[in-house]
Design a protein around this motif. Sequence first.
Motif, PDB file in Angstrom:
ATOM      1  N   LYS A   7       0.832  -1.195   0.000  1.00  0.00           N
ATOM      2  CA  LYS A   7       0.000   0.000   0.000  1.00  0.00           C
ATOM      3  C   LYS A   7       0.865   1.241   0.000  1.00  0.00           C
ATOM      4  O   LYS A   7       1.734   1.406   0.839  1.00  0.00           O
ATOM      5  CB  LYS A   7      -0.926   0.031   1.212  1.00  0.00           C
ATOM      6  CG  LYS A   7      -2.058  -0.999   1.133  1.00  0.00           C
ATOM      7  CD  LYS A   7      -3.013  -0.797   2.265  1.00  0.00           C
ATOM      8  CE  LYS A   7      -4.175  -1.776   2.169  1.00  0.00           C
ATOM      9  NZ  LYS A   7      -5.117  -1.612   3.270  1.00  0.00           N
ATOM     10  N   SER A   8       0.589   2.093  -0.951  1.00  0.00           N
ATOM     11  CA  SER A   8       1.261   3.382  -0.969  1.00  0.00           C
ATOM     12  C   SER A   8       0.876   4.121   0.294  1.00  0.00           C
ATOM     13  O   SER A   8      -0.268   4.062   0.728  1.00  0.00           O
ATOM     14  CB  SER A   8       0.812   4.194  -2.191  1.00  0.00           C
ATOM     15  OG  SER A   8       1.162   5.551  -2.042  1.00  0.00           O
ATOM     16  N   PRO A   9       1.839   4.819   0.922  1.00  0.00           N
ATOM     17  CA  PRO A   9       1.484   5.540   2.139  1.00  0.00           C
ATOM     18  C   PRO A   9       0.387   6.564   1.903  1.00  0.00           C
ATOM     19  O   PRO A   9      -0.289   6.971   2.827  1.00  0.00           O
ATOM     20  CB  PRO A   9       2.802   6.224   2.542  1.00  0.00           C
ATOM     21  CG  PRO A   9       3.641   6.202   1.317  1.00  0.00           C
ATOM     22  CD  PRO A   9       3.246   4.969   0.580  1.00  0.00           C
ATOM     23  N   ASN A  10       0.176   6.951   0.642  1.00  0.00           N
ATOM     24  CA  ASN A  10      -0.845   7.945   0.352  1.00  0.00           C
ATOM     25  C   ASN A  10      -2.144   7.324  -0.141  1.00  0.00           C
ATOM     26  O   ASN A  10      -3.141   7.997  -0.294  1.00  0.00           O
ATOM     27  CB  ASN A  10      -0.349   8.923  -0.722  1.00  0.00           C
ATOM     28  CG  ASN A  10       0.805   9.762  -0.233  1.00  0.00           C
ATOM     29  OD1 ASN A  10       0.828  10.131   0.922  1.00  0.00           O
ATOM     30  ND2 ASN A  10       1.748  10.052  -1.113  1.00  0.00           N
ATOM     31  N   LEU A  11      -2.148   5.998  -0.436  1.00  0.00           N
ATOM     32  CA  LEU A  11      -3.281   5.407  -1.105  1.00  0.00           C
ATOM     33  C   LEU A  11      -4.535   5.448  -0.253  1.00  0.00           C
ATOM     34  O   LEU A  11      -5.600   5.824  -0.730  1.00  0.00           O
ATOM     35  CB  LEU A  11      -2.951   3.970  -1.494  1.00  0.00           C
ATOM     36  CG  LEU A  11      -4.008   3.257  -2.326  1.00  0.00           C
ATOM     37  CD1 LEU A  11      -4.343   4.057  -3.571  1.00  0.00           C
ATOM     38  CD2 LEU A  11      -3.540   1.871  -2.688  1.00  0.00           C
ATOM     39  N   SER A  12      -4.445   5.045   1.016  1.00  0.00           N
ATOM     40  CA  SER A  12      -5.627   5.068   1.870  1.00  0.00           C
ATOM     41  C   SER A  12      -6.153   6.483   2.035  1.00  0.00           C
ATOM     42  O   SER A  12      -7.354   6.718   2.070  1.00  0.00           O
ATOM     43  CB  SER A  12      -5.291   4.465   3.242  1.00  0.00           C
ATOM     44  OG  SER A  12      -4.929   3.113   3.110  1.00  0.00           O
ATOM     45  N   PHE A  13      -5.229   7.434   2.110  1.00  0.00           N
ATOM     46  CA  PHE A  13      -5.620   8.833   2.237  1.00  0.00           C
ATOM     47  C   PHE A  13      -6.419   9.274   1.020  1.00  0.00           C
ATOM     48  O   PHE A  13      -7.500   9.844   1.134  1.00  0.00           O
ATOM     49  CB  PHE A  13      -4.365   9.696   2.386  1.00  0.00           C
ATOM     50  CG  PHE A  13      -4.622  11.182   2.237  1.00  0.00           C
ATOM     51  CD1 PHE A  13      -5.222  11.896   3.255  1.00  0.00           C
ATOM     52  CD2 PHE A  13      -4.265  11.840   1.076  1.00  0.00           C
ATOM     53  CE1 PHE A  13      -5.456  13.250   3.111  1.00  0.00           C
ATOM     54  CE2 PHE A  13      -4.490  13.186   0.929  1.00  0.00           C
ATOM     55  CZ  PHE A  13      -5.090  13.899   1.950  1.00  0.00           C
ATOM     56  N   PHE A  14      -5.904   8.987  -0.165  1.00  0.00           N
ATOM     57  CA  PHE A  14      -6.584   9.375  -1.400  1.00  0.00           C
ATOM     58  C   PHE A  14      -7.931   8.683  -1.507  1.00  0.00           C
ATOM     59  O   PHE A  14      -8.928   9.300  -1.865  1.00  0.00           O
ATOM     60  CB  PHE A  14      -5.732   9.021  -2.621  1.00  0.00           C
ATOM     61  CG  PHE A  14      -4.698  10.054  -2.941  1.00  0.00           C
ATOM     62  CD1 PHE A  14      -5.067  11.278  -3.470  1.00  0.00           C
ATOM     63  CD2 PHE A  14      -3.364   9.803  -2.713  1.00  0.00           C
ATOM     64  CE1 PHE A  14      -4.120  12.224  -3.773  1.00  0.00           C
ATOM     65  CE2 PHE A  14      -2.406  10.751  -3.005  1.00  0.00           C
ATOM     66  CZ  PHE A  14      -2.780  11.968  -3.544  1.00  0.00           C
ATOM     67  N   ASP A 139       4.960   2.935  -8.352  1.00  0.00           N
ATOM     68  CA  ASP A 139       4.934   4.156  -7.541  1.00  0.00           C
ATOM     69  C   ASP A 139       4.270   5.300  -8.304  1.00  0.00           C
ATOM     70  O   ASP A 139       4.587   5.550  -9.469  1.00  0.00           O
ATOM     71  CB  ASP A 139       6.360   4.576  -7.161  1.00  0.00           C
ATOM     72  CG  ASP A 139       7.001   3.634  -6.159  1.00  0.00           C
ATOM     73  OD1 ASP A 139       6.262   2.856  -5.525  1.00  0.00           O
ATOM     74  OD2 ASP A 139       8.243   3.666  -6.025  1.00  0.00           O
ATOM     75  N   GLY A 140       3.343   5.966  -7.641  1.00  0.00           N
ATOM     76  CA  GLY A 140       2.698   7.136  -8.228  1.00  0.00           C
ATOM     77  C   GLY A 140       1.592   6.839  -9.218  1.00  0.00           C
ATOM     78  O   GLY A 140       0.974   7.770  -9.748  1.00  0.00           O
ATOM     79  N   ALA A 141       1.307   5.561  -9.463  1.00  0.00           N
ATOM     80  CA  ALA A 141       0.307   5.215 -10.481  1.00  0.00           C
ATOM     81  C   ALA A 141      -1.082   5.726 -10.106  1.00  0.00           C
ATOM     82  O   ALA A 141      -1.784   6.312 -10.933  1.00  0.00           O
ATOM     83  CB  ALA A 141       0.274   3.702 -10.696  1.00  0.00           C
ATOM     84  N   TYR A 142      -1.488   5.506  -8.864  1.00  0.00           N
ATOM     85  CA  TYR A 142      -2.832   5.914  -8.438  1.00  0.00           C
ATOM     86  C   TYR A 142      -3.022   7.418  -8.592  1.00  0.00           C
ATOM     87  O   TYR A 142      -4.019   7.892  -9.154  1.00  0.00           O
ATOM     88  CB  TYR A 142      -3.048   5.494  -6.986  1.00  0.00           C
ATOM     89  CG  TYR A 142      -4.449   5.741  -6.471  1.00  0.00           C
ATOM     90  CD1 TYR A 142      -5.458   4.814  -6.688  1.00  0.00           C
ATOM     91  CD2 TYR A 142      -4.749   6.904  -5.768  1.00  0.00           C
ATOM     92  CE1 TYR A 142      -6.745   5.033  -6.209  1.00  0.00           C
ATOM     93  CE2 TYR A 142      -6.030   7.128  -5.293  1.00  0.00           C
ATOM     94  CZ  TYR A 142      -7.030   6.198  -5.516  1.00  0.00           C
ATOM     95  OH  TYR A 142      -8.301   6.435  -5.050  1.00  0.00           O
ATOM     96  N   ASP A 171      -9.155  -4.973  -5.830  1.00  0.00           N
ATOM     97  CA  ASP A 171      -8.316  -5.125  -4.638  1.00  0.00           C
ATOM     98  C   ASP A 171      -7.319  -3.981  -4.503  1.00  0.00           C
ATOM     99  O   ASP A 171      -6.972  -3.574  -3.384  1.00  0.00           O
ATOM    100  CB  ASP A 171      -7.541  -6.440  -4.689  1.00  0.00           C
ATOM    101  CG  ASP A 171      -8.401  -7.660  -4.413  1.00  0.00           C
ATOM    102  OD1 ASP A 171      -9.581  -7.494  -4.021  1.00  0.00           O
ATOM    103  OD2 ASP A 171      -7.906  -8.790  -4.595  1.00  0.00           O
ATOM    104  N   LEU A 172      -6.846  -3.478  -5.641  1.00  0.00           N
ATOM    105  CA  LEU A 172      -5.842  -2.418  -5.645  1.00  0.00           C
ATOM    106  C   LEU A 172      -6.466  -1.031  -5.757  1.00  0.00           C
ATOM    107  O   LEU A 172      -5.771  -0.035  -5.991  1.00  0.00           O
ATOM    108  CB  LEU A 172      -4.845  -2.645  -6.783  1.00  0.00           C
ATOM    109  CG  LEU A 172      -4.064  -3.963  -6.689  1.00  0.00           C
ATOM    110  CD1 LEU A 172      -3.109  -4.115  -7.858  1.00  0.00           C
ATOM    111  CD2 LEU A 172      -3.309  -4.052  -5.379  1.00  0.00           C
ATOM    112  N   TYR A 173      -7.813  -0.956  -5.623  1.00  0.00           N
ATOM    113  CA  TYR A 173      -8.541   0.306  -5.563  1.00  0.00           C
ATOM    114  C   TYR A 173      -8.459   1.141  -6.843  1.00  0.00           C
ATOM    115  O   TYR A 173      -8.562   2.377  -6.787  1.00  0.00           O
ATOM    116  CB  TYR A 173      -8.060   1.162  -4.370  1.00  0.00           C
ATOM    117  CG  TYR A 173      -8.107   0.439  -3.051  1.00  0.00           C
ATOM    118  CD1 TYR A 173      -9.328   0.103  -2.469  1.00  0.00           C
ATOM    119  CD2 TYR A 173      -6.942   0.072  -2.393  1.00  0.00           C
ATOM    120  CE1 TYR A 173      -9.381  -0.588  -1.265  1.00  0.00           C
ATOM    121  CE2 TYR A 173      -6.979  -0.613  -1.183  1.00  0.00           C
ATOM    122  CZ  TYR A 173      -8.204  -0.937  -0.626  1.00  0.00           C
ATOM    123  OH  TYR A 173      -8.248  -1.624   0.564  1.00  0.00           O
ATOM    124  N   VAL A 174      -8.319   0.509  -7.983  1.00  0.00           N
ATOM    125  CA  VAL A 174      -8.257   1.291  -9.225  1.00  0.00           C
ATOM    126  C   VAL A 174      -9.342   0.920 -10.226  1.00  0.00           C
ATOM    127  O   VAL A 174      -9.471   1.592 -11.254  1.00  0.00           O
ATOM    128  CB  VAL A 174      -6.870   1.167  -9.904  1.00  0.00           C
ATOM    129  CG1 VAL A 174      -5.794   1.829  -9.055  1.00  0.00           C
ATOM    130  CG2 VAL A 174      -6.531  -0.281 -10.218  1.00  0.00           C
TER     131      VAL A 174
END
Length: 257
Positions: A7-14, A139-142, A171-174
């Motif tokens: 999980k990207s550290p920013n993914l849950s936030f976004f 990295d940065g894809a989302y 699963d990857l939220y995209v």
Amino acid sequence: MEACWRKSPNLSFFKTLTAQHNFRFSSSSPAANPQTVRTKRYDGLLLDAGGTLLQLAKPVEQTYAEIGRRYGLTLTTADIKQGFKRAFSAPWPEKLRYQGDGRPFWKLVVKEATGCAKDDYFEEVYQHYANGDAWHLPDGAYESLMHLRDAGVKLAVVSNFDSRLRKLLKDLYVLDLFDAVVISSEVGFEKPDAMIFKAALDQMRVSAENAVHVGDDQEADKVGANAIGIECWLWGKDVKTFKDIQDRIILSGSSAS
């Protein structure tokens, strides 16, 4: 193609922010920089899945070996890697490698790569790759995909894959970021066939000359896309990050003062 989900550290936030507040991040906002003008070079972006949008958490030979130990597998990872390459690239007698859930094809690949024909072993390997834990986004894809959507770029996945793909994208939220998800096992055509690209263009309502495709295979992705008039950038060569993709689609310039 069985090409970690960290999980990207920013993914849950976004994800939380967009879900709760319908918020969109876009540096194209005039308020952010009133002197910056952003223009789109393309109206649509098509993306390959395995090896481009989806990256493996571990090398396939490592996963096969780790699971295989519980079933008496003793091959080295180097041997498994060679066996996998050989099996994956071998001619497939059917029209499609991936039909439905793709089990017949993958069962043959796993058996040829490892020498293990145990059904329980195959099922554990197969189910492992059906979960988002086995994959991660670059990295940065989302963030880049959100930025492109906000700029009005239509997004599509065009992949030679089986029926597990939609769950992996979810699963990857995209999954919900894409206007079209075109999977070979569903449409009956595999890249480089022009029909799979045409299906994506039709669903996005974007013309070939106004679209760009990004994938990691010279034949399936570049030759296939170019044949129908779609420009193609090879992942890892022409573009190496999703920020590269974003910057080549959304061009920035300064407005006259």
